[in-house]
Design an enzyme around this catalytic site. Structure first.
Site, PDB file in Angstrom:
ATOM      1  N   CYS A 215      19.723 -58.474  56.057  1.00  0.00           N
ATOM      2  CA  CYS A 215      20.026 -58.599  54.626  1.00  0.00           C
ATOM      3  C   CYS A 215      18.979 -59.500  53.950  1.00  0.00           C
ATOM      4  O   CYS A 215      18.787 -60.658  54.340  1.00  0.00           O
ATOM      5  CB  CYS A 215      21.429 -59.177  54.452  1.00  0.00           C
ATOM      6  SG  CYS A 215      21.799 -59.583  52.748  1.00  0.00           S
TER       7      CYS A 215
ATOM      8  N   CYS B 224      20.470 -62.758  52.576  1.00  0.00           N
ATOM      9  CA  CYS B 224      20.803 -63.709  53.656  1.00  0.00           C
ATOM     10  C   CYS B 224      19.523 -64.405  54.115  1.00  0.00           C
ATOM     11  O   CYS B 224      19.537 -65.617  54.385  1.00  0.00           O
ATOM     12  CB  CYS B 224      21.467 -62.992  54.833  1.00  0.00           C
ATOM     13  SG  CYS B 224      23.219 -62.640  54.572  1.00  0.00           S
TER      14      CYS B 224
ATOM     15  N   ASP C 235      14.669 -64.047  39.656  1.00  0.00           N
ATOM     16  CA  ASP C 235      14.502 -62.654  40.072  1.00  0.00           C
ATOM     17  C   ASP C 235      13.007 -62.341  40.162  1.00  0.00           C
ATOM     18  O   ASP C 235      12.214 -62.767  39.314  1.00  0.00           O
ATOM     19  CB  ASP C 235      15.182 -61.723  39.067  1.00  0.00           C
ATOM     20  CG  ASP C 235      15.367 -60.313  39.617  1.00  0.00           C
ATOM     21  OD1 ASP C 235      16.530 -59.915  39.839  1.00  0.00           O
ATOM     22  OD2 ASP C 235      14.357 -59.613  39.833  1.00  0.00           O
TER      23      ASP C 235
ATOM     24  N   HIS D  68      27.421 -63.919  53.705  1.00  0.00           N
ATOM     25  CA  HIS D  68      27.198 -62.519  53.355  1.00  0.00           C
ATOM     26  C   HIS D  68      28.493 -61.846  52.922  1.00  0.00           C
ATOM     27  O   HIS D  68      29.448 -61.758  53.680  1.00  0.00           O
ATOM     28  CB  HIS D  68      26.598 -61.739  54.531  1.00  0.00           C
ATOM     29  CG  HIS D  68      26.347 -60.313  54.150  1.00  0.00           C
ATOM     30  ND1 HIS D  68      25.174 -59.908  53.538  1.00  0.00           N
ATOM     31  CD2 HIS D  68      27.141 -59.208  54.208  1.00  0.00           C
ATOM     32  CE1 HIS D  68      25.256 -58.622  53.257  1.00  0.00           C
ATOM     33  NE2 HIS D  68      26.441 -58.178  53.659  1.00  0.00           N
TER      34      HIS D  68
ATOM     35  N   THR E 144      21.308 -52.541  44.263  1.00  0.00           N
ATOM     36  CA  THR E 144      20.232 -52.187  45.198  1.00  0.00           C
ATOM     37  C   THR E 144      20.183 -53.137  46.392  1.00  0.00           C
ATOM     38  O   THR E 144      19.733 -52.743  47.465  1.00  0.00           O
ATOM     39  CB  THR E 144      18.853 -52.192  44.501  1.00  0.00           C
ATOM     40  OG1 THR E 144      18.599 -53.491  43.970  1.00  0.00           O
ATOM     41  CG2 THR E 144      18.809 -51.157  43.384  1.00  0.00           C
TER      42      THR E 144
ATOM     43  N   HIS F 143      24.160 -57.523  48.973  1.00  0.00           N
ATOM     44  CA  HIS F 143      24.686 -58.886  49.176  1.00  0.00           C
ATOM     45  C   HIS F 143      25.133 -59.321  47.788  1.00  0.00           C
ATOM     46  O   HIS F 143      24.313 -59.318  46.855  1.00  0.00           O
ATOM     47  CB  HIS F 143      23.576 -59.782  49.747  1.00  0.00           C
ATOM     48  CG  HIS F 143      23.962 -61.225  49.971  1.00  0.00           C
ATOM     49  ND1 HIS F 143      23.816 -61.868  51.192  1.00  0.00           N
ATOM     50  CD2 HIS F 143      24.452 -62.164  49.121  1.00  0.00           C
ATOM     51  CE1 HIS F 143      24.200 -63.133  51.083  1.00  0.00           C
ATOM     52  NE2 HIS F 143      24.597 -63.342  49.817  1.00  0.00           N
TER      53      HIS F 143
ATOM     54  N   HIS G 249      25.759 -60.598  44.325  1.00  0.00           N
ATOM     55  CA  HIS G 249      24.923 -61.464  43.481  1.00  0.00           C
ATOM     56  C   HIS G 249      25.251 -61.236  42.013  1.00  0.00           C
ATOM     57  O   HIS G 249      25.699 -60.157  41.618  1.00  0.00           O
ATOM     58  CB  HIS G 249      23.428 -61.214  43.730  1.00  0.00           C
ATOM     59  CG  HIS G 249      23.001 -59.788  43.553  1.00  0.00           C
ATOM     60  ND1 HIS G 249      23.163 -58.840  44.525  1.00  0.00           N
ATOM     61  CD2 HIS G 249      22.418 -59.145  42.508  1.00  0.00           C
ATOM     62  CE1 HIS G 249      22.697 -57.682  44.101  1.00  0.00           C
ATOM     63  NE2 HIS G 249      22.249 -57.836  42.865  1.00  0.00           N
TER      64      HIS G 249
ATOM     65  N   HIS H   9      23.541 -61.615  38.170  1.00  0.00           N
ATOM     66  CA  HIS H   9      22.340 -61.808  37.374  1.00  0.00           C
ATOM     67  C   HIS H   9      22.706 -62.682  36.175  1.00  0.00           C
ATOM     68  O   HIS H   9      23.721 -62.425  35.507  1.00  0.00           O
ATOM     69  CB  HIS H   9      21.829 -60.480  36.811  1.00  0.00           C
ATOM     70  CG  HIS H   9      21.444 -59.455  37.840  1.00  0.00           C
ATOM     71  ND1 HIS H   9      20.128 -59.154  38.124  1.00  0.00           N
ATOM     72  CD2 HIS H   9      22.192 -58.655  38.639  1.00  0.00           C
ATOM     73  CE1 HIS H   9      20.085 -58.201  39.045  1.00  0.00           C
ATOM     74  NE2 HIS H   9      21.326 -57.870  39.376  1.00  0.00           N
TER      75      HIS H   9
HETATM   76  P1  5GP Z   1      20.719 -55.267  41.930  1.00  0.00           P
HETATM   77  O1  5GP Z   1      19.937 -54.082  41.429  1.00  0.00           O
HETATM   78  O2  5GP Z   1      21.137 -55.076  43.377  1.00  0.00           O
HETATM   79  O3  5GP Z   1      21.856 -55.666  41.051  1.00  0.00           O
HETATM   80  O4  5GP Z   1      19.736 -56.484  41.858  1.00  0.00           O
HETATM   81  C1  5GP Z   1      18.826 -56.816  42.837  1.00  0.00           C
HETATM   82  C2  5GP Z   1      17.805 -57.703  42.190  1.00  0.00           C
HETATM   83  O5  5GP Z   1      17.088 -58.358  43.214  1.00  0.00           O
HETATM   84  C3  5GP Z   1      16.774 -56.954  41.334  1.00  0.00           C
HETATM   85  O6  5GP Z   1      16.827 -57.444  40.002  1.00  0.00           O
HETATM   86  C4  5GP Z   1      15.441 -57.255  42.032  1.00  0.00           C
HETATM   87  O7  5GP Z   1      14.375 -57.446  41.117  1.00  0.00           O
HETATM   88  C5  5GP Z   1      15.765 -58.517  42.802  1.00  0.00           C
HETATM   89  N1  5GP Z   1      14.995 -58.675  44.032  1.00  0.00           N
HETATM   90  C6  5GP Z   1      14.753 -57.724  44.975  1.00  0.00           C
HETATM   91  N2  5GP Z   1      14.037 -58.230  45.986  1.00  0.00           N
HETATM   92  C7  5GP Z   1      13.811 -59.543  45.675  1.00  0.00           C
HETATM   93  C8  5GP Z   1      13.106 -60.601  46.343  1.00  0.00           C
HETATM   94  O8  5GP Z   1      12.560 -60.456  47.431  1.00  0.00           O
HETATM   95  N3  5GP Z   1      13.089 -61.804  45.726  1.00  0.00           N
HETATM   96  C9  5GP Z   1      13.692 -62.007  44.506  1.00  0.00           C
HETATM   97  N4  5GP Z   1      13.605 -63.224  43.994  1.00  0.00           N
HETATM   98  N5  5GP Z   1      14.356 -61.038  43.862  1.00  0.00           N
HETATM   99  C10 5GP Z   1      14.422 -59.822  44.427  1.00  0.00           C
HETATM  100 ZN    ZN Z   2      23.510 -60.981  53.061  1.00  0.00          ZN
END
Ligand code: 5GP
Ligand code: ZN
Length: 113
Positions: A4, A7, A30, A46, A94, A97, A99, A101
């Site tokens: 993950c 994680c 982000d 997790h 995407t 885990h 989260h 925003h």
């Molecule tokens: P989701 O689309 O799952 O709600 O949000 C995942 C977020 O994680 C996206 O906004 C993406 O830009 C961010 N993200 C993906 N990989 C990484 C990373 O390695 N580091 C950071 N800081 N953000 C990431």
């Molecule tokens: Zn995780």
């Protein structure tokens, strides 16, 4: 969770641009910001998604919300901000885990909620 991404970020294996941390949560910028302020808040344990929040795990969700209020003050978001949780396929999640925003620093689009 071995594979993950978040994680690995929570444990420091993968570096992040840290904004806030306590015993329960980590917050970091982000990697692909969609607003002047775009911060992710994650629990240090997790949980796949919001679907894993229940009476045993909800403390982590609550700690994320408490951190969000704290971070908003630290980031001078007194004019407002948006908190988003994408859950599952239809929600556009995407990274699997849990989260949240935090988006702010400008007037956000009113097209979605
Ligand atoms: P989701 O689309 O799952 O709600 O949000 C995942 C977020 O994680 C996206 O906004 C993406 O830009 C961010 N993200 C993906 N990989 C990484 C990373 O390695 N580091 C950071 N800081 N953000 C990431
Ligand atoms: Zn995780």
């Amino acid at each position: 969770m071995e594979n993950c991404l978040f994680c690995k970020i929570a444990s420091g294996i993968i570096p992040s641009n840290k904004v806030y941390e306590n015993e329960y949560v980590l917050a970091f910028h982000d990697i692909a910001p969609q607003a002047p302020v775009h911060i992710l808040v994650i629990p240090k344990v997790h949980l796949d998604s919001m679907n894993d929040v229940n009476s045993e795990t909800s403390v982590y969700a609550v700690k994320c919300l408490e951190a969000i209020a704290e971070i908003a003050k630290m980031q001078n978001l007194e004019n407002g901000y948006r908190v988003i949780n994408n859950c599952g396929e239809d929600g556009g999640q995407t990274v699997k885990h849990l989260h949240f925003h935090i988006l702010g620093g400008k007037k956000l689009s009113e097209q979605m909620v």
